[in-house]
Design a protein around this motif. Structure first.
Motif, PDB file in Angstrom:
ATOM      1  N   SER A  38       0.818  -1.228   0.000  1.00 37.04           N
ATOM      2  CA  SER A  38       0.000   0.000   0.000  1.00 37.04           C
ATOM      3  C   SER A  38       0.845   1.269   0.000  1.00 37.04           C
ATOM      4  O   SER A  38       0.396   2.316  -0.474  1.00 37.04           O
ATOM      5  N   THR A  39       2.069   1.194   0.504  1.00 35.40           N
ATOM      6  CA  THR A  39       2.858   2.423   0.662  1.00 35.40           C
ATOM      7  C   THR A  39       3.129   3.173  -0.650  1.00 35.40           C
ATOM      8  O   THR A  39       3.002   4.395  -0.675  1.00 35.40           O
ATOM      9  N   ASP A  67       9.004  -8.116  -6.895  1.00 38.88           N
ATOM     10  CA  ASP A  67       8.560  -9.456  -6.510  1.00 38.88           C
ATOM     11  C   ASP A  67       7.199  -9.809  -7.086  1.00 38.88           C
ATOM     12  O   ASP A  67       6.504  -8.950  -7.641  1.00 38.88           O
ATOM     13  N   HIS A 138      11.605  -6.935   6.142  1.00 38.71           N
ATOM     14  CA  HIS A 138      11.880  -7.484   4.815  1.00 38.71           C
ATOM     15  C   HIS A 138      11.850  -6.396   3.745  1.00 38.71           C
ATOM     16  O   HIS A 138      11.163  -5.384   3.867  1.00 38.71           O
ATOM     17  N   PHE A 141      10.542  -9.503  -1.029  1.00 41.88           N
ATOM     18  CA  PHE A 141      10.046 -10.582  -0.167  1.00 41.88           C
ATOM     19  C   PHE A 141      11.239 -11.295   0.464  1.00 41.88           C
ATOM     20  O   PHE A 141      11.187 -12.494   0.732  1.00 41.88           O
ATOM     21  N   ASN A 165      -0.264  -9.413   4.695  1.00 38.70           N
ATOM     22  CA  ASN A 165      -0.767  -9.201   3.335  1.00 38.70           C
ATOM     23  C   ASN A 165      -2.147  -9.818   3.113  1.00 38.70           C
ATOM     24  O   ASN A 165      -2.715  -9.687   2.033  1.00 38.70           O
ATOM     25  N   ARG A 167      -4.883  -8.873   4.066  1.00 37.24           N
ATOM     26  CA  ARG A 167      -5.930  -7.881   3.847  1.00 37.24           C
ATOM     27  C   ARG A 167      -6.269  -7.688   2.365  1.00 37.24           C
ATOM     28  O   ARG A 167      -7.319  -7.184   2.023  1.00 37.24           O
ATOM     29  N   LYS A 202       5.266   0.947  11.238  1.00 37.00           N
ATOM     30  CA  LYS A 202       6.579   0.756  10.607  1.00 37.00           C
ATOM     31  C   LYS A 202       7.721   1.344  11.443  1.00 37.00           C
ATOM     32  O   LYS A 202       8.897   1.181  11.107  1.00 37.00           O
TER      33      LYS A 202
HETATM   34  N1  LIG Z   1       6.347  -7.734  -1.030  1.00 31.30           N
HETATM   35  C1  LIG Z   1       5.791  -6.564  -0.477  1.00 31.30           C
HETATM   36  C2  LIG Z   1       6.911  -5.641  -0.083  1.00 31.30           C
HETATM   37  O1  LIG Z   1       7.641  -5.261  -1.238  1.00 31.30           O
HETATM   38  C3  LIG Z   1       6.334  -4.432   0.636  1.00 31.30           C
HETATM   39  O2  LIG Z   1       7.357  -3.534   0.933  1.00 31.30           O
HETATM   40  C4  LIG Z   1       5.646  -4.867   1.896  1.00 31.30           C
HETATM   41  C5  LIG Z   1       5.076  -3.721   2.711  1.00 31.30           C
HETATM   42  O3  LIG Z   1       3.778  -3.427   2.294  1.00 31.30           O
HETATM   43  P1  LIG Z   1       2.945  -2.174   2.721  1.00 31.30           P
HETATM   44  O4  LIG Z   1       3.512  -1.023   1.945  1.00 31.30           O
HETATM   45  O5  LIG Z   1       1.547  -2.496   2.286  1.00 31.30           O
HETATM   46  O6  LIG Z   1       3.090  -2.022   4.178  1.00 31.30           O
HETATM   47  O7  LIG Z   1       4.580  -5.719   1.502  1.00 31.30           O
HETATM   48  C6  LIG Z   1       4.874  -6.835   0.699  1.00 31.30           C
HETATM   49  O8  LIG Z   1       5.365  -7.830   1.539  1.00 31.30           O
END
Ligand SMILES: N[C@@H]1[C@@H](O)[C@H](O)[C@@H](COP(=O)(O)O)O[C@@H]1O
Length: 241
Positions: A38-39, A67, A138, A141, A165, A167, A202
């Motif tokens: 989502s970021t 990924d 991470h 991935f 993930n 969601r 985060k």
């Molecule tokens: N593979 C992706 C990553 O590349 C991403 O950085 C992470 C954070 O996601 P979000 O930005 O939704 O917190 O989610 C997933 O695991």
């Protein structure tokens, strides 16, 4: 490591957009690495706006995503290919054959990973790589314990990552157990890295990335060793550094 403090998510997205536009406007045939989650959604929205305003063309750009889930077809709404088409590619003039993602549905996943690394090499490596940050540190991935010199490879997803993930899926059971990801070594070969982090959840991962021990237990800690990293975070994400 440069740290840019944004007042909110919109400002974070605008600053990230500025850096990407700077790269693409300096060299139209740039190679940019993209992330999902989502970021970066706000960044992609701003890139679409910049394209629609005639500020930029992406015709000569090449992109490589970090990924992809294993076992999902590109037209599966939960695949990262679908996400990228929906959030960015369908709305800009980037030619489809210049937008690379690992194929999670390839018959031979190990070969797909080797080919992906070669495609990045053949494109002249990544000029600017966008990264998000997983709660467990991470990147892409690359889960805790991934060797710092890893190349693009198949990973078993951490239970916590599948949970985080879930969601996006009907339920956690629908989240694939495996994914293909650029390796940490692959990511580190990018000339510039821009990591985006938003929200209080985060804060701990950002603090470990910036001040923590350099250890494979925290994949993002390797960024301490990269010569050109910018972290763009909002107040909540940067609250512990
Ligand atoms: N593979 C992706 C990553 O590349 C991403 O950085 C992470 C954070 O996601 P979000 O930005 O939704 O917190 O989610 C997933 O695991």
């Amino acid at each position: 490591m440069e740290i840019i403090r944004a007042n909110n998510y919109d400002e974070l997205s605008a600053k990230a957009c500025e850096l990407v536009l700077q790269q693409v406007q300096t060299a139209r045939n740039s190679v940019v690495g993209l992330a999902t989650g989502s970021t970066p959604e706000g960044l992609y929205q701003k890139l679409i706006e910049a394209y629609q305003n005639g500020q930029v063309s992406f015709k000569d750009l090449t992109t490589f995503n970090l990924d992809e889930y294993a076992g999902l077809r590109g037209d599966d709404p939960n695949s990262y290919r679908y996400y990228m088409n929906d959030k960015l590619f369908n709305h800009i003039d980037l030619p489809q054959n210049q937008a690379f993602l690992p194929n999670g549905n390839a018959a031979d996943l190990a070969k797909e990973c080797r080919d992906y690394d070669k495609q990045i090499r053949d494109a002249g490596y990544i000029d600017l790589q966008i990264l998000g940050l997983g709660l467990n540190g991470h990147i892409g991935f690359n889960e805790p314990g991934t060797p710092f010199d890893s190349r693009t490879h198949v990973v078993e997803l951490d239970d916590t990552t599948r949970e985080a993930n879930a969601r996006f899926f009907p339920s956690k059971d629908d989240v694939p157990h495996q994914a293909l990801t650029m390796g940490i070594g692959t990511i580190m070969e990018s000339s510039q890295i821009v990591l985006l982090a938003s929200g209080e959840k985060k804060a701990d991962a950002v603090s470990k990335l910036v001040h923590g021990e350099l250890t494979e237990a925290i994949p993002s800690s390797i960024l301490q060793k990269h010569q050109h990293v910018t972290i763009i975070g909002d107040e909540e994400a940067l609250s512990r550094i």
